[in-house]
Enzyme design. Sequence first.
Site, PDB file in Angstrom:
ATOM      1  N   LYS A 164       0.215   4.247  -0.391  1.00 52.22           N
ATOM      2  CA  LYS A 164      -0.399   5.469   0.152  1.00 52.22           C
ATOM      3  C   LYS A 164      -0.133   6.652  -0.789  1.00 52.22           C
ATOM      4  O   LYS A 164      -0.093   6.453  -1.987  1.00 52.22           O
ATOM      5  CB  LYS A 164       0.092   5.711   1.582  1.00 52.22           C
ATOM      6  CG  LYS A 164      -0.039   4.437   2.438  1.00 52.22           C
ATOM      7  CD  LYS A 164       0.101   4.643   3.903  1.00 52.22           C
ATOM      8  CE  LYS A 164      -0.072   3.305   4.607  1.00 52.22           C
ATOM      9  NZ  LYS A 164      -0.125   3.413   6.051  1.00 52.22           N
TER      10      LYS A 164
ATOM     11  N   GLU B 139      -6.929   4.943   7.334  1.00 47.76           N
ATOM     12  CA  GLU B 139      -6.660   6.362   7.029  1.00 47.76           C
ATOM     13  C   GLU B 139      -7.851   6.990   6.304  1.00 47.76           C
ATOM     14  O   GLU B 139      -8.146   8.169   6.491  1.00 47.76           O
ATOM     15  CB  GLU B 139      -5.355   6.483   6.226  1.00 47.76           C
ATOM     16  CG  GLU B 139      -4.141   6.267   7.128  1.00 47.76           C
ATOM     17  CD  GLU B 139      -2.930   5.669   6.442  1.00 47.76           C
ATOM     18  OE1 GLU B 139      -2.830   5.727   5.210  1.00 47.76           O
ATOM     19  OE2 GLU B 139      -2.075   5.129   7.172  1.00 47.76           O
TER      20      GLU B 139
ATOM     21  N   HIS C 245      -9.621   1.452   4.321  1.00 48.31           N
ATOM     22  CA  HIS C 245      -8.366   1.606   5.064  1.00 48.31           C
ATOM     23  C   HIS C 245      -8.591   2.579   6.227  1.00 48.31           C
ATOM     24  O   HIS C 245      -9.356   3.543   6.096  1.00 48.31           O
ATOM     25  CB  HIS C 245      -7.261   2.127   4.141  1.00 48.31           C
ATOM     26  CG  HIS C 245      -5.928   2.095   4.799  1.00 48.31           C
ATOM     27  ND1 HIS C 245      -5.514   3.095   5.646  1.00 48.31           N
ATOM     28  CD2 HIS C 245      -4.943   1.173   4.770  1.00 48.31           C
ATOM     29  CE1 HIS C 245      -4.302   2.774   6.110  1.00 48.31           C
ATOM     30  NE2 HIS C 245      -3.939   1.616   5.593  1.00 48.31           N
TER      31      HIS C 245
ATOM     32  N   GLY D 242       1.918   2.402  10.620  1.00 54.24           N
ATOM     33  CA  GLY D 242       2.868   3.508  10.471  1.00 54.24           C
ATOM     34  C   GLY D 242       3.525   3.921  11.778  1.00 54.24           C
ATOM     35  O   GLY D 242       4.153   4.971  11.861  1.00 54.24           O
TER      36      GLY D 242
ATOM     37  N   GLU E 168      -6.047  -4.798  10.219  1.00 54.53           N
ATOM     38  CA  GLU E 168      -5.062  -3.744  10.440  1.00 54.53           C
ATOM     39  C   GLU E 168      -5.363  -2.984  11.736  1.00 54.53           C
ATOM     40  O   GLU E 168      -6.165  -2.043  11.730  1.00 54.53           O
ATOM     41  CB  GLU E 168      -5.096  -2.765   9.265  1.00 54.53           C
ATOM     42  CG  GLU E 168      -4.713  -3.394   7.943  1.00 54.53           C
ATOM     43  CD  GLU E 168      -3.927  -2.412   7.090  1.00 54.53           C
ATOM     44  OE1 GLU E 168      -2.853  -2.786   6.624  1.00 54.53           O
ATOM     45  OE2 GLU E 168      -4.369  -1.266   6.927  1.00 54.53           O
TER      46      GLU E 168
ATOM     47  N   SER F 149       2.871  -2.042  10.263  1.00 59.51           N
ATOM     48  CA  SER F 149       4.312  -2.118  10.528  1.00 59.51           C
ATOM     49  C   SER F 149       4.897  -3.506  10.278  1.00 59.51           C
ATOM     50  O   SER F 149       5.831  -3.931  10.953  1.00 59.51           O
ATOM     51  CB  SER F 149       4.631  -1.647  11.953  1.00 59.51           C
ATOM     52  OG  SER F 149       4.184  -0.309  12.138  1.00 59.51           O
TER      53      SER F 149
ATOM     54  N   ASN G 286       0.880  -1.170   0.000  1.00 59.82           N
ATOM     55  CA  ASN G 286       0.000   0.000   0.000  1.00 59.82           C
ATOM     56  C   ASN G 286       0.919   1.221   0.000  1.00 59.82           C
ATOM     57  O   ASN G 286       1.473   1.577   1.029  1.00 59.82           O
ATOM     58  CB  ASN G 286      -0.893  -0.026   1.248  1.00 59.82           C
ATOM     59  CG  ASN G 286      -1.715   1.242   1.390  1.00 59.82           C
ATOM     60  OD1 ASN G 286      -1.796   2.053   0.461  1.00 59.82           O
ATOM     61  ND2 ASN G 286      -2.324   1.425   2.552  1.00 59.82           N
TER      62      ASN G 286
HETATM   63  P1  PGA Z   1       2.488   0.337   7.594  1.00 62.99           P
HETATM   64  O1  PGA Z   1       1.073   0.537   6.888  1.00 62.99           O
HETATM   65  O2  PGA Z   1       3.049  -0.961   7.091  1.00 62.99           O
HETATM   66  O3  PGA Z   1       3.310   1.517   7.179  1.00 62.99           O
HETATM   67  O4  PGA Z   1       2.226   0.297   9.069  1.00 62.99           O
HETATM   68  C1  PGA Z   1       0.213  -0.541   6.670  1.00 62.99           C
HETATM   69  C2  PGA Z   1      -1.058  -0.064   6.027  1.00 62.99           C
HETATM   70  O5  PGA Z   1      -1.497   1.051   6.331  1.00 62.99           O
HETATM   71  O6  PGA Z   1      -1.653  -0.760   5.200  1.00 62.99           O
END
Ligand code: PGA
Length: 255
Positions: free
Chosen positions: A15, A100, A98, A176, A170, A216, A13
């Site tokens: 982003k 976000e 997601h 993140g 998630e 992460s 992803n």
């Molecule tokens: P990250 O993000 O691996 O940077 O924690 C995962 C995601 O948001 O899908």
Amino acid sequence: MNKSLRKTVIAGNWKMNKTPSQTTELINEIKPLVSNADCDVVVCVPFTGLQAAIEATRGSNISVGAQNCHWEKSGAFTGEISAEMLKEVGVKYVIIGHSERRTYFGDTDVTVAKRTRAALDAGLTVILCVGEYLEQREQGITNELVAIQTKIALQGVTQEELKRIIIAYEPVWAIGTGRTATARQADEACSAIRSTIESLYGKAAADGITIQYGGSMNAANAAELLAMPNVDGGLIGGASLKARDFAAIVDAASK
Ligand code: PGA
């Protein structure tokens, strides 16, 4: 529990990262590193990079995904992109719900369900994200929460359509932050999601659905997470922007 009944899927992803030319560059770096993967490999890039990603991945084992879509086919929705538009450029996957999108852009369980419906109608495969905030984990309601998010999103989804659903567990507190769920925490929540699928669609469907962990995940912790019985892949943010790290996760999933 038989993991061989389902596909392992590693999806990046990206982003809001990479311009179209940078997209081509990164995919060209990733391609040779994952060409022998024994799992499905997907990169979910920004809308403006989709065309470049489709071209750069042509003839390779990498599929392309988008990171959201609107629920209407067309109309007065300034700034939005429909599932049909994605389909026509050659996109195969779309991330829906997601955290976000839920946290910063007002997505709710109801709009997630509408987007899921539109994506399925357009023939796309959905990577449906569910997960709890830290307070909800501390309250001990993670399993109920991911179950209810899953149920609402899948309202009206048929048994046949479920084959084009991947669920990504998630935990919001792990995204993140560099703070990963333990393998046990990840497995427990993925198992709760699988039980939800069983209650809705039966055991064969539950055994067959791919449930990823995201938050992460990186080259160092992927093997342990992916070894868990209910974790069938990963949705990778930060680490998917570095070809070697992403390839190391694909390697871990291919073992
Ligand atoms: P990250 O993000 O691996 O940077 O924690 C995962 C995601 O948001 O899908």
